[in-house]
Design an enzyme around this catalytic site. Structure first.
Site, short mmCIF file in Angstrom:
data_model
loop_
_atom_site.label_atom_id
_atom_site.label_comp_id
_atom_site.label_asym_id
_atom_site.label_seq_id
_atom_site.Cartn_x
_atom_site.Cartn_y
_atom_site.Cartn_z
N GLN A 74 54.09 30.77 42.90
CA GLN A 74 55.04 29.66 42.95
C GLN A 74 55.09 28.94 41.61
O GLN A 74 54.37 27.98 41.37
CB GLN A 74 54.65 28.68 44.06
CG GLN A 74 55.64 27.56 44.20
CD GLN A 74 56.01 27.28 45.62
OE1 GLN A 74 55.37 27.74 46.55
NE2 GLN A 74 57.06 26.52 45.79
N PHE A 75 55.99 29.40 40.74
CA PHE A 75 56.12 28.79 39.42
C PHE A 75 56.58 27.35 39.49
O PHE A 75 56.33 26.55 38.59
CB PHE A 75 57.06 29.62 38.53
CG PHE A 75 58.52 29.48 38.86
CD1 PHE A 75 59.30 28.53 38.21
CD2 PHE A 75 59.11 30.28 39.82
CE1 PHE A 75 60.64 28.39 38.51
CE2 PHE A 75 60.45 30.16 40.12
CZ PHE A 75 61.22 29.20 39.47
N THR A 76 57.23 26.96 40.59
CA THR A 76 57.76 25.60 40.69
C THR A 76 56.67 24.53 40.76
O THR A 76 56.96 23.34 40.62
CB THR A 76 58.69 25.46 41.91
OG1 THR A 76 57.95 25.71 43.10
CG2 THR A 76 59.87 26.42 41.82
#
Length: 141
Positions: A74-76
């Site tokens: 999850q890069f967010t």
């Protein structure tokens, strides 16, 4: 490396409507973000901490109860929202850097004796879970 860890009674991740990872009993969902400075050693240390984190029922760890981990990239988690209304993703490592570290994290959890189910790196995923407690913890390496 940043992880959002949720204690769950069950969880599932789907890609294009197909289940690709599932926990049918108690365990942890780990949303994992990687930044530019992270290393394989960071992944190993964070995995060891999560495998032995005493947040399951009876103040036990996921490895003690025989539970599993559902790990989802999850890069967010590295969104920067300080300016304006559109998040910046500059702090998130690009895929060629982040994916091997995500894989190293999953391998380290498995080598700690905890089964790992995975999402699909970089895919658009639908995550369904029942947060138990609720217990949600944010860890930074």
């Amino acid at each position: 490396m940043r992880a959002v860890v949720q204690r769950v009674s069950r969880a599932e991740v789907r890609v294009d409507g197909e289940a690709v990872g599932r926990l049918d009993g108690p365990g942890l969902v780990v949303l994992l973000g990687v930044t530019h400075e992270d290393t394989a050693e960071d992944a190993r240390q964070l995995a060891a901490k999560i495998a032995r984190l005493r947040i399951m029922a009876g103040e036990r760890s996921v490895d003690e109860i025989g539970g599993g981990v559902l790990a989802i990239s999850q890069f967010t988690l590295y969104a920067d929202t300080r300016k304006g209304r559109r998040p910046s993703w500059g702090a998130a490592a690009p895929g060629p850097v982040a994916e091997p570290l995500y894989d190293a994290f999953c391998a380290a959890v498995e080598s700690a004796g905890v089964p790992v189910e995975r999402g699909v790196f970089g895919a658009d995923m639908a995550v369904e879970l029942v947060n138990d407690g609720p217990v949600t913890i944010v860890l930074d390496s």
